[in-house]
Design a protein around this motif. Structure first.
Motif: not given
Length: 532
Positions: A186-204
């Motif tokens: 789930x952690x990996x999937x969350x990072x993947x979707x943030x990268x794909x849909x927002x252009x970067x991994x969300x740190x907040x």
């Protein structure tokens, strides 16, 4: 947007609607490079370089089929674990076929409860994976694996837990490992979707996510202590299992469990059974017979007052296994009969018992009237007081104690800070803390006012009137309760051959605890054996 303009320009139904759908699908395909949109591309906004806001609800690991599949399997595992949990809960009170545990049955229930709790926590915080949850998940998996290894490696624990306990421990370990894998995915999937849909991994993290991380960390910190305590208790049990039982153990009730029996003294040779002096047969009270009154009987044996004595442990006591539930006093009497037969011990007997053991010994005596020549009751429980023993409130407290017993808080504290020994825990003054003992007392409570009361009522009706009887009562108990005193008096009437009724002055419920009490008991035992 091209597709939006086409949607506004076209109208109607039938062929026009179908044409509209085909044109829209064609536009989508052109936009996505000549391919139909999939879960990796359908949420992206139109326009070159378009991204979603990090706070958009569409930015979620649930977009991925694999993540949704993991959640589905978690729900399935939760349902399976809950069904197993219910079965184990019921088996504490009524043992299903092929599922009897020769141990307490509380450990397998603990492992399954832990598995259910872990899955529920993982589902509640499914979309908020965190580093602490990963660390604690790995720690829990490690300790649960050690628990399973200890059970499998120690023969006595493996026998007591049986296949049900082993399966429960292994299942809890596999569930913990699966949930650790799920958290990482789930952690990996969350990072993947943030990268794909927002252009970067969300740190907040939002305030809600921080609160969720804090809460799951606190819960996991507390939860991970459970397998550590379970492991520590298993180590204590493995240590206690190394204490050899005097005498022998015998399979009873179609080899469902073993009971411990030991006889002290030699049978006189060249004498027929009728010429043999009676063997004293001890029935323990509220505690194992080794802790209670074996001491004064052994003194009587050493000084020649009696020639021979035998004692046994009821199911759940000391070295004996737990019996299947429900288990009544009559069933215990049958188990003793079977063990004596297997040991080729055929009496004649003088039965000596104390406290609640008086119920068991009277049932045994009524079923062996030709072999039992006398009976001695030491501040014994009367059948009219079985309703107190079977009190539902008392049973509930025993159940709670049993559920908590695998954590071993009191036993661990005693071993670490007070130097309690194996003897203390197996048959000594701390035996009441063990899960087997608690299970035995719970079984006793559940049927005291039903099955056991019916059995002792029948025993009184068929008791041989000529059997010699000695009753010794506690002075403290009789002065404390008039009802207890009246019932002690009534016990003197269970046969027509009362040799003596004594109220031991200054003696507690365990009459042998005082010097005067021990002297009186030895005197009456000598008289009873001589006249029998």
């Amino acid at each position: 947007m091209v597709s939006l303009w086409r949607s506004n320009d076209r109208g109607g139904t039938g062929d026009n609607g179908a044409a509209q759908s085909r044109d829209q699908a064609h536009d989508e395909e052109e936009y996505h490079g000549g391919h139909q949109p999939d879960e990796r591309s359908r949420l992206l906004p139109r326009g070159e370089g378009g991204y979603l806001s990090p706070d958009d609800p569409a930015v979620s690991p649930y977009n991925l089929f694999g993540i949704r599949a993991l959640r589905f399997f978690s729900v399935v595992f939760l349902c399976i674990s809950f069904v197993w949990w219910v079965i184990l809960l019921v088996s504490i009170f009524v043992s299903p076929p092929m599922m009897h545990s020769r141990g307490s049955g509380f450990f397998d229930f603990s492992y399954t409860t832990l598995a259910v709790g872990n899955i529920m926590v993982a589902l509640v915080f499914f979309s908020v994976p965190s580093t602490p949850m990963t660390i604690w998940g790995a720690t829990m998996t490690l300790f649960l694996a050690v628990n399973a290894i200890i059970i499998l490696a120690v023969p006595r624990l493996r026998v007591e837990e049986g296949w049900v306990g082993v399966a429960s421990a292994v299942w809890a370990t596999l569930i913990a490992a699966y949930l650790l894998f799920q958290t990482r995915c789930v952690g990996w999937g969350k990072r993947e979707e943030e990268q794909r849909l927002t252009g970067r991994e969300e740190t907040r993290r939002s305030l809600r996510e921080w609160l969720a991380v804090l809460l799951e960390t606190v819960i996991m910190t507390i939860t991970v202590l459970i397998p550590i305590l379970l492991m520590s208790t298993l180590i204590l049990r493995a240590r206690d299992a190394s204490l050899a039982a005097p005498g022998s153990k015998y399979y009873v009730d179609n080899r469902k469990y073993e009971v411990h029996l030991n006889c002290i003294g030699e049978i006189r040779k060249n004498s027929s059974s009728s010429d043999q002096p009676p063997t004293v047969l001890l029935e323990g009270g509220e505690m194992p017979v080794e802790h209670s009154f074996q001491g004064w009987v052994h003194d009587a044996y050493r000084n020649g007052t009696i020639d021979r004595y035998c004692y046994w442990d009821r199911p759940g006591m000391a070295w004996s296994d737990n019996a299947p539930s429900p288990h009544s006093a009559g069933m215990s009497a049958d188990a003793l009969s079977e063990a004596l037969a297997l040991a080729e011990e055929d009496g004649p007997w003088v039965v000596v018992s104390a406290g609640v053991g008086g119920i068991y010994s009277r049932i045994f005596a009524s079923r062996h009237s030709h072999d039992v020549k006398g009976i001695m009751l030491i501040d014994a429980l009367h059948e009219d007081l079985l309703s107190d023993l079977g009190n539902p409130g008392h049973g509930f407290l025993l159940w709670i104690r049993g559920i908590l017993s695998p954590l071993g808080l009191d036993r661990l504290a005693g071993a670490i800070f007070r130097g309690r020994t194996r003897e203390d825990r197996v048959f000594g003054k701390r035996a009441y803390q063990g899960g087997k003992y608690i299970k035995g007392r719970l079984q006793e409570n559940l049927v005291a006012d039903t099955m056991t009361k019916s059995e002792i009522s029948s025993a009184r009706n068929i008791q041989t009137p000529s059997m010699r009887l000695v009753v010794v009562s506690s002075d403290i108990e009789t002065r404390k309760s008039e009802r207890w005193a009246d019932k002690q008096k009534d016990l003197t009437k269970i046969t027509n051959n009362l040799l003596a009724w004594d109220v031991a002055k200054g003696a507690p419920h365990e009459v042998w605890q005082t010097l005067k009490g021990r002297t009186l008991l030895e005197k009456r035992l000598k008289e009873l054996v001589k006249k029998s």
